[in-house]
Design a protein around this motif. Sequence first.
Motif, PDB file in Angstrom:
ATOM      1  N   CYS A  61       0.811  -1.221   0.000  1.00  0.00           N
ATOM      2  CA  CYS A  61       0.000   0.000   0.000  1.00  0.00           C
ATOM      3  C   CYS A  61       0.841   1.267   0.000  1.00  0.00           C
ATOM      4  N   LYS A  86      -3.648  -6.903  -2.808  1.00  0.00           N
ATOM      5  CA  LYS A  86      -3.224  -5.738  -2.026  1.00  0.00           C
ATOM      6  C   LYS A  86      -2.683  -6.238  -0.697  1.00  0.00           C
ATOM      7  N   SER A  88      -0.402  -5.097   2.898  1.00  0.00           N
ATOM      8  CA  SER A  88       0.163  -4.024   3.702  1.00  0.00           C
ATOM      9  C   SER A  88       1.061  -4.634   4.770  1.00  0.00           C
TER      10      SER A  88
END
Length: 132
Positions: A61, A86, A88
């Motif tokens: 991210c 995605k 993080s």
Amino acid sequence: PPVKPLLLCVDDTQIKSRVINSIANAVNWDCLTLTTCSEGLDAFRALSKANIVVGAVVLDCMLPDGKGQSLIPNIKKYFPKARIIKNSTEPWRGVKVDHEYTREKIQAFKDFLKEVAEETCEQTLCYEVKAG
């Protein structure tokens, strides 16, 4: 020899990149690691120009030169069938590689890559790796 699916890992955190690369190799994928948005964009253009198919892209991210999410339109442009993952820092921060939670996440990621390798997908779908 058969061509392996290609996973792009756009992440500047060395330990996450190594774990993702290891997971990809364990399920017979090649993995190319990029550490910035600009490196990612340059690689997308070069790979697309060379007609290299990308099966999935792992996006951090926050990268040194921008947000990983800003690359999503270009991923869809250059690799419309690629899956976008995605990722993080939170699921990995402070968690040892031999920790049970991490093993579960690693197995889920392996299963996901196996599924992507077997299917022909007409649209880009997203799979988020989140803290449990």
